[in-house]
Every structure is written in structure tokens, then in C-alpha cells.
Design a protein around this motif. Sequence first.
Motif, short mmCIF file in Angstrom:
data_model
loop_
_atom_site.label_atom_id
_atom_site.label_comp_id
_atom_site.label_asym_id
_atom_site.label_seq_id
_atom_site.Cartn_x
_atom_site.Cartn_y
_atom_site.Cartn_z
N GLN A 360 0.85 -1.20 0.00
CA GLN A 360 0.00 0.00 0.00
C GLN A 360 0.88 1.24 0.00
O GLN A 360 1.86 1.32 0.76
CB GLN A 360 -0.90 0.00 1.24
N PHE A 375 0.05 7.06 -8.91
CA PHE A 375 -0.73 6.43 -7.85
C PHE A 375 -0.94 7.42 -6.72
O PHE A 375 -0.25 8.45 -6.64
CB PHE A 375 -0.07 5.14 -7.33
N GLU A 379 -3.60 3.67 -2.04
CA GLU A 379 -3.88 2.68 -3.09
C GLU A 379 -3.06 1.41 -2.83
O GLU A 379 -1.91 1.48 -2.39
CB GLU A 379 -3.53 3.25 -4.47
N ASN A 407 -3.72 -3.34 -9.58
CA ASN A 407 -4.38 -2.44 -8.65
C ASN A 407 -5.52 -3.21 -7.98
O ASN A 407 -6.45 -3.67 -8.65
CB ASN A 407 -4.91 -1.21 -9.39
N THR A 410 -9.24 -1.51 -8.54
CA THR A 410 -9.78 -1.39 -9.90
C THR A 410 -9.57 -2.65 -10.72
O THR A 410 -10.16 -2.79 -11.80
CB THR A 410 -9.12 -0.21 -10.62
#
Length: 573
Positions: A360, A375, A379, A407, A410
Motif C-alpha cells: 500500500q 498512484f 492505493e 491495482n 480497480t
Amino acid sequence: MEQTWDSYINSLNRNSLPRQVEVTEGNYFSGSLENLSFSKGDVITVVDLEPILVRAEVKDGERVLDLVDIPLGYEGNFQLVADPVSFETVADLIHSVRLPQNPVAHRSPPRFQNLIPISTDDVPMKLRKGETLSLIGFEESQGRRLLRCEVLRKTPPLKLLLPMDCRGHFLECQDDQLYSIDTIVRWKLLAGRKRRVRVQAGHRLRLLSPLVPEHFRGHLVLHPYFSVMAYLPGETQVSIPSDLDISVTEITGLDRKPRTTMRQIFSMEENKFPVRIKITSVVLTENEVCPKPLKCGQLLTILRTENVRKFVATEISQGKKGRRFLIPYTYQGLVHRRGRYFYAVSDVAAAMQHGQVYFQASRDYTSFLGPSASFEADECFLALKKTVVFAKFHSELHRVKVLKCLNIATKDQVKLPLFAVGEFLELFDGAGPGTLQELCQVTKLPCHVSVASPDPSVTEEEEDPLYGTEELRIENVVVERCLIAKDEPSLEDMIASGDIYRECPEATFAIPIEKSSFEVSVVEEPSWIADVEKEKCTPLQSIQEVTEKSLAFSNCLVIPRPPPLAPKPRSLF
């Protein structure tokens, strides 16, 4: 052979210490050594060399650009240039090359290629021309000192013991690793030869000398200066600069031999133990490396030798490094594994060799290259594999190394440049608490842990220094060569205590021989010592707080490489 003091010190290698010399010509300048005077006939025993300064010739080809002083704490790293002149015997190698004293992981042992075939009675097979030998230490056998080495490019590597008189043409192999100047001076110098190095890309030598070109690509020739740790008759410890204006001749191995050292006790044959010794000199005492302090006149029974495993750990507090510890391998405190911290994408890529990495981001990053992604903080990603993309920057095409990731939110695959800084935190499904031994059987080092409960064997008076730390980074496992000892009170001690019938303390403890500069005499063995049982009792060990310097020069710490540089327009180079 008579030598100047400076010439003699530059010819020394730590493999062969301690050494003893006699002053043949004294030329003392008052006040330069705290009023210590050296005259003809004085005996000096050299026990250690401590670097104090490195002076370097900055050379472009054979042209000297400048002479600079490099501090031992210089932040840049250097690559060794292989020495072009070969060594003819194993004894020549031992005299010139610093060898590891124990099998420490992550240390880069010196490697040499043999240019001629070797066949001796001590080698079970003929070594072919061109074989590469990794020099990993010494071994004593039947009063002979042997070089312990491995023949590389064999599976598994072939281990050999070579005698000192073994002849060959041993040429140093090129070492592509990067080292700090402190590590080079302590571990990678060649006694009697000049060590050449190249500076890591992105160096800042111009801060040391304005005469160094901004994009200097030449090499440096190192000229180290040492302070000599020694003792004089009467057990006086002194620190002597190497530029003292005296002449000496070596008397080691003659009638006036140095007293027995802990290393010599360790090299004794197994059937010689147990042996009773008396400490006659504490030259460079580092009592913090022993569970109990040792002093002159103390009697010890050395039960056996043992290779003791320890964890190397760094305290992490609010993201910053703090204290350093050596932790017994038998530590019974319970720990939880925590996620690792990665400064840049390149650190995540390096960690992938030990398995899948979920991570992360803790900060935003905006990409300036087309194929690579930006990014935001918080995230989350799964690292997939490293690859290469081509990107245009200022109308120029650049080859950029990236890490392909998924990711998590997503489900898109993105390419993150290795030079991107995100201060990432590893994500994983945490297991229950366990010991450090149990943890290291299922995860690779380095790893991060928190101590959930202290070691129950640590008394309340002593306390467990690891319990209460915010986080620990377990860097490595090291193996220390130790003497397992038991304290023996002298008759004077018992009389002074008023109890000559008290029992001898039974607790055993480990003395790391590489960190202990004691000299001892072997006491004539009384008849009862032969009856001492050679029990495999666990020696008393304690958690030791140590300095970063003591770990760094021996390559115990895993030092992360800086991220690669971002592309720049070629006009700026």
C-alpha cells in the motif's frame, strides 16, 4: 628484517594478529604520544588496526587530478577494481587478504581464479586451470593452518582445505558489489598492495574536491592511515599512530612469543578440552559482548568450542532506525510478524524474490512518463513482475525499468517505474504469535516483527529490552565462534569472601572470540579437571545492544540499494 613503523603496519593483515615487534631504533618526539617514549629494545604487541583516515588519489587514467580525504562515514559507495597481479602461494593470499572469521550471511567472501592446475596430497582432486575459489576462512588441523575455500560453479560447491605451501597463480576476480569506504578499509584492502576503487554513479566527490569533474568516471587509489592498538610490557594499553618515526623488527615466532590468545584456545583440538585458563591481559575489552564481565587474574574453565547463532535486529520507531541488537537464537519471547516498509518501487521488486508482495502506498506519485502509471496514497497493489518499457521524454526515447502490478481496487494492471518513491507498507494475512525461530522457518529475512510478550527466562531485574519496542527489523542470522566457559573462583577470592567451601558457579556462558581481546595462560591442569563432564548444556546468553558501526563493517546488515535514477534529457549529461 628491520622496517620503519609505517612500512610494518602497512604490511599487516588482521588475519595474523596479534604480532610482536622489538624497537631497533627509537626517534621519539616529546608530547606526540602522551609522554610515552620508545627506545631500542622496547617490545610492542600489535593486537588491532583501527582506520582513522583514508586519503585517495583521484585518477583519470594515469593522470592524478587531485588528492582527497574521504571520511570513514562517507555516504557514497564504491566498487573494487580487481588487483592485476596474481599471488603465487596460499600463504601469500593469507598474508594479504582479509578473510571472514565466521560464516556470516550476506558477506561477500574474496574470490580468486587459479591460472594453473593444482595437485597436492591435501586436495582430493586436481584443480583445473581457471577454477574460481571463494575464500571462506581458516581451519587448524594437526598443528597446521589451512585455507578453507569453495570451488564455485559446481553443484553443490566443492569445499577444500589448502595448505600454506600450496602453489598456484591466484588472480583476484572482479567484484561487482558496492561497499562503503569503511567496509573496504576494514575488509577489502590487500596488505602491501594499493587498492583501486570506482565511485558509484551519482557520487558527490565534488563536495570533497572542486577539482573532481562533475561526471567523473575514473578511479581512486586508496591510502589508508591507521591507529594501532597495542600493549607494552606491564600490560599498558596504548593507541599508536602508524606514522611514528621508529624502526622495528618482528619477533613473533621467536623465543619471545606472544601469550596465548582466545583464538589460539579456540583452535585447539577437541580432545584438549576442558582446559583451565587464567586471564593475564585484557587489552581491548568489550565486556558487553559477554553475559558477564571478565577481568585480569580471573580463572575460567573452557569446556568446549561452539558456533553460536544470533539474530541481528534493528529497532524501528516512527519509521526511523534506532538501537541495534544481537538476539540469542534461543530467544523465547513471542512475536507477531509485521509488514515490511519499502521506500521505492525498486525495493518492492527486490522483495519479490521471496514470494508474492501486496503493498500500500503512503504518498502520492505523479508519473511524467507515458507508459507508467501514477498512484495516490492508500492505493493497494499486488506486484506481478519486472519488465521494461520505452518512453519518450523531451522528445528522446528512454528505456525504463518498471514493475507490473495489479491495482487491488480497480483490478487494472499498471506499470510503476522502479524509481518511483511511495513509502509503501507490505500487506499480508498475519499469523498468530510465535518465536523468532518459528517465524524464520516460514518467512525470509529481513522481516519486521513486534514483541507480544517478553522472554520468560529474562529476570525482572534485567528486563527484556525488546519488549516494549514499537517494531523490530530482523536483519539477518549470524554465527559467532565462541568458547563455552565456566567461571572458577580463585583461592584468593574464596578467602576474601570468607567461605572457602562455597560451590563453584555452574552457569556456563559464551565468549565470542572475534570480539574478545584477552590474553591468557593455560593453568597446569589439576587431576579433577579430566572428570569434568562435557555436557551439552545451553550457555547463558543475553540480548546485546551493539553499535551500527560494529555490524556494518562486517556486512551483517542488509543495506538496501538506492532506487535507480529517473530519466534525464541527454543534453543534461
